[in-house]
Design an enzyme around this catalytic site. Sequence first.
Site, PDB file in Angstrom:
ATOM      1  N   PRO A   1       0.805  56.754  30.448  1.00  0.00           N
ATOM      2  CA  PRO A   1       0.616  56.505  31.884  1.00  0.00           C
ATOM      3  C   PRO A   1       0.898  57.746  32.714  1.00  0.00           C
ATOM      4  O   PRO A   1       0.248  57.976  33.725  1.00  0.00           O
ATOM      5  CB  PRO A   1       1.624  55.404  32.210  1.00  0.00           C
ATOM      6  CG  PRO A   1       2.212  54.937  30.924  1.00  0.00           C
ATOM      7  CD  PRO A   1       1.908  55.959  29.868  1.00  0.00           C
ATOM      8  N   LYS A   2       1.890  58.561  32.252  1.00  0.00           N
ATOM      9  CA  LYS A   2       2.286  59.727  33.042  1.00  0.00           C
ATOM     10  C   LYS A   2       1.967  60.994  32.253  1.00  0.00           C
ATOM     11  O   LYS A   2       2.462  61.173  31.136  1.00  0.00           O
ATOM     12  CB  LYS A   2       3.795  59.633  33.314  1.00  0.00           C
ATOM     13  CG  LYS A   2       4.211  60.319  34.562  1.00  0.00           C
ATOM     14  CD  LYS A   2       5.633  59.929  34.985  1.00  0.00           C
ATOM     15  CE  LYS A   2       6.238  61.039  35.803  1.00  0.00           C
ATOM     16  NZ  LYS A   2       7.253  61.810  35.138  1.00  0.00           N
TER      17      LYS A   2
ATOM     18  N   VAL B   1       7.797  66.781  25.512  1.00  0.00           N
ATOM     19  CA  VAL B   1       7.666  66.906  24.055  1.00  0.00           C
ATOM     20  C   VAL B   1       6.189  66.832  23.662  1.00  0.00           C
ATOM     21  O   VAL B   1       5.714  67.621  22.825  1.00  0.00           O
ATOM     22  CB  VAL B   1       8.504  65.829  23.323  1.00  0.00           C
ATOM     23  CG1 VAL B   1       8.280  65.882  21.830  1.00  0.00           C
ATOM     24  CG2 VAL B   1       9.991  66.026  23.637  1.00  0.00           C
TER      25      VAL B   1
ATOM     26  N   ASP C   1      11.504  60.837  18.385  1.00  0.00           N
ATOM     27  CA  ASP C   1      12.918  60.514  18.563  1.00  0.00           C
ATOM     28  C   ASP C   1      13.538  59.849  17.334  1.00  0.00           C
ATOM     29  O   ASP C   1      14.674  59.385  17.406  1.00  0.00           O
ATOM     30  CB  ASP C   1      13.121  59.659  19.815  1.00  0.00           C
ATOM     31  CG  ASP C   1      12.158  58.474  19.888  1.00  0.00           C
ATOM     32  OD1 ASP C   1      11.178  58.478  19.131  1.00  0.00           O
ATOM     33  OD2 ASP C   1      12.391  57.568  20.699  1.00  0.00           O
TER      34      ASP C   1
END
Length: 274
Positions: free
Chosen positions: A51-52, A31, A147
């Site tokens: 972090p990712k 997203v 979300d």
Amino acid sequence: MSIEIPEPNGSLMLAWQVRNRHVLLVGGGAVALSRIELLLQADAKVTVVAPKIDPTIEQYEKLGLLYKVHRRKFLKDDLKMYEGEASRKLDQFSGVDHFGPEEMEQIEQAVKQEQFALVLTAIDDKNLSKQIYYWCKAGRMQVNIADKPKQCDFYFGSVVRQGSIQIMISSNGKSPRLCHKLKHDKLEPLLASLDAKTAVDNLGKMRGELRHRVAPGEDTPTIKERMAWNTQVTDLFTIEEWGQFDDTALNRLLSFYPKVPQRQDIIVVPLENF
Ligand SMILES: C[C@@]1(CC(=O)O)C2=NC(=C\c3[nH]c(c(CCC(=O)O)c3CC(=O)O)Cc3[nH]c(c(CC(=O)O)c3CCC(=O)O)/C=C3\N/C(=C\2)[C@@H](CCC(=O)O)[C@]3(C)CC(=O)O)/[C@H]1CCC(=O)O
Ligand SMILES: NC(=O)c1ccc[n+]([C@@H]2O[C@H](COP(=O)([O-])OP(=O)(O)OC[C@H]3O[C@@H](n4cnc5c(N)ncnc54)[C@H](O)[C@@H]3O)[C@@H](O)[C@H]2O)c1
């Protein structure tokens, strides 16, 4: 007199100008990537914290398209990342009664360096999303929590683009996938069948020449005459025809000002016979 009441329960659809403004994106997944694609089209200065990080986002980073990428978890202080000198300067200006050109320039510069114009989250942590929303509200920042539609000052939409033309579709949160289908099945083929890019570039060129060379001036009669001429001349030709004009045709059109030309003054032979 009967009037038509505008249909309520929609959104205010705007073309938000974030050019050179800081935007914070918390999250680096699928997203977040779709957000970055839209933000880069609007020339925003994007800071990513996650972090990712998705490999495509990493590619954008390598190409120097992102302002900063922090490979770590979000920290509350990230919301104030670029606050400081510029924010203090803007605070000082809020009490000024009249701005001169120098102050206007200083404000323009400070706004670009100031706090985030927008904060976006796209993380798989609903509790943190909620906290970020309330920190943003307390700090008077505009925010989109991917979300949580209720915690969005604005929604993203499906965007179709051809040069300067951008069309956004919103279902106001009912079905993002339908927006995608409408874009893919209907709008993209429609736009692909038109050279709207050249049409709008030609009209932009003509409008610029009109305002800056042929009929400059900021007094009300000049502006009214200029706008009336531009409206009538724009409507004189189809979008397809506007997509085929060259500079010679544009200059010929402008040479008629303030008279409005006829179609046959410009199109001698019907275009389909060319
Ligand atoms: C348009 C687009 C723009 C973009 O994101 O850039 C966009 N969502 C897109 C795709 C998409 N999103 C989702 C699916 C899975 C299928 C499905 O659910 O339909 C797909 C389909 C796919 O991936 O193809 C899931 C989803 N989306 C939201 C929630 C939370 C919730 O509803 O509670 C959930 C989880 C729901 C759950 O838990 O089940 C919320 C929002 N998504 C919005 C925009 C805003 C309202 C737009 C509107 O309808 O007006 C809003 C309110 C907030 C916002 O994001 O700003 C982009 C399509 C771009 C394109 O391809 O053209
Ligand atoms: N609005 C929409 O269009 C839409 C569409 C699909 C999904 N969603 C929702 O958006 C969220 C993100 O979806 P996704 O597919 O990108 O997920 P993803 O799993 O691909 O990415 C999640 C990202 O959040 C980051 N993250 C997690 N905790 C973090 C923290 N504390 N600080 C900073 N970054 C953190 C991760 O490192 C990762 O980069 C999900 O909650 C999903 O339900 C929204």
